[in-house]
Enzyme design. Structure first.
Site, short mmCIF file in Angstrom:
data_model
loop_
_atom_site.label_atom_id
_atom_site.label_comp_id
_atom_site.label_asym_id
_atom_site.label_seq_id
_atom_site.Cartn_x
_atom_site.Cartn_y
_atom_site.Cartn_z
N ILE A 1 12.33 9.15 6.69
CA ILE A 1 12.87 8.69 5.51
C ILE A 1 11.60 8.35 4.69
CG2 ILE A 1 13.97 6.54 4.87
CD1 ILE A 1 15.40 6.49 7.63
N ILE B 1 5.81 1.39 -0.65
CA ILE B 1 6.74 2.29 0.16
C ILE B 1 6.92 1.44 1.46
CG2 ILE B 1 4.67 3.82 0.52
CD1 ILE B 1 7.44 6.01 0.81
N TYR C 1 0.41 9.38 5.24
CA TYR C 1 -0.06 9.90 4.02
C TYR C 1 -0.79 11.41 4.43
CZ TYR C 1 0.49 4.98 2.38
OH TYR C 1 0.89 3.86 2.19
#
Lengths: 171, 171
Positions: B96, B85, B131
């Site tokens: 985003i 990612i 995260y």
């Protein structure tokens, strides 16, 4: 005692479930939904999500390795992710674990794949010693998962993704 | 600035390769074979090994998430493994990355899958903070890989595994 390593068949699902249950009886494992029905459904149905090799001796199935397809961008290569590897305590120290991993590597290589990888908890020193003998490269990382209500909530944030997807979306 | 999240198309492979190259320019990454040819071959060929969603704005493609199929025995469920990612530095702090992960979760959920997981290096504190905001459960583990000559040698230890395999061996 002769050991035979072979791909699992549908008739092995109960035996695999018993071994998986033993594997998951670690102190910090809370979930154990991987029963024989789940193995038949997800491993032997119309869209199998994993494959299994089993180790069998005169006593029956004494070990298994469960793996699924993986891709690693660092290698630009396909491989396998090894989810579970387990040998019953009374059949250890005979090289069965090594034979199971070697079988997965062989299946991978025969299919044009180029690696096998897995993740383990740092606390399992017996397992870590085994992985060292395989010659695996090892690296501490952090595993992250979105699952249950957090997964559902994040999925709901996104609109349905339109358009044609490639392979990973066929399932 | 409008952001659009969409599945990658074959025409995007060069842009994805550029982003992947930027992602892999971390200090301890030694390999960078994941170029546009590899992306076309492994992502858009006859047997795709991964899928990609891209984030696009007026400037072009500014981020991507690359994922492949996964299975987790602890959940007895299929999901996705998020390999990469990445959002370019000048497009960060606009949500985003979150939209990309949400899109992967949505695609997963719409396909009956139940989790998204990934592994990260402990050293990347910016990524870890991101995260955490997603609500991911996180756990330190050790990643192990058999690759290159060690993989080849171990594969050669095993005989060809006879018999019919299930899904993971079709490729």
């Amino acid at each position: 005692m002769d050991i035979r390593i072979r791909p699992a068949a549908r008739r092995d699902c109960d035996a695999i479930a018993n071994l998986a249950s033993a594997l998951n009886k670690q102190p910090d494992e809370r979930f154990d939904p991987f029963d024989a029905d789940a193995i038949r459904r997800d491993g032997f149905g119309s869209d199998p999500q994993f494959a299994v090799v089993v180790a069998e001796n005169a006593a029956g199935i004494v070990g298994y390795a469960l793996y699924s397809e993986a891709y690693e961008t660092s290698y630009a290569a396909a491989g396998y992710y090894l989810s579970d590897i387990f040998v019953v305590p009374e059949a250890r120290r005979q090289g069965i674990g090594r034979q199971l991993v070697a079988a997965v590597a062989r299946i991978a290589r025969d299919g044009g794949r180029r690696f096998v990888w897995w993740a383990s908890k740092e606390s399992n020193s017996e397992a870590e010693a085994f992985y060292d003998t395989l010659g695996a490269v090892s690296e501490p990382v952090v595993a992250h998962a979105l699952v249950f209500d957090v997964f559902e909530a994040l999925a709901r944030e996104a609109p349905t993704v339109a358009g044609r997807h490639n392979q990973a979306d066929r399932g």
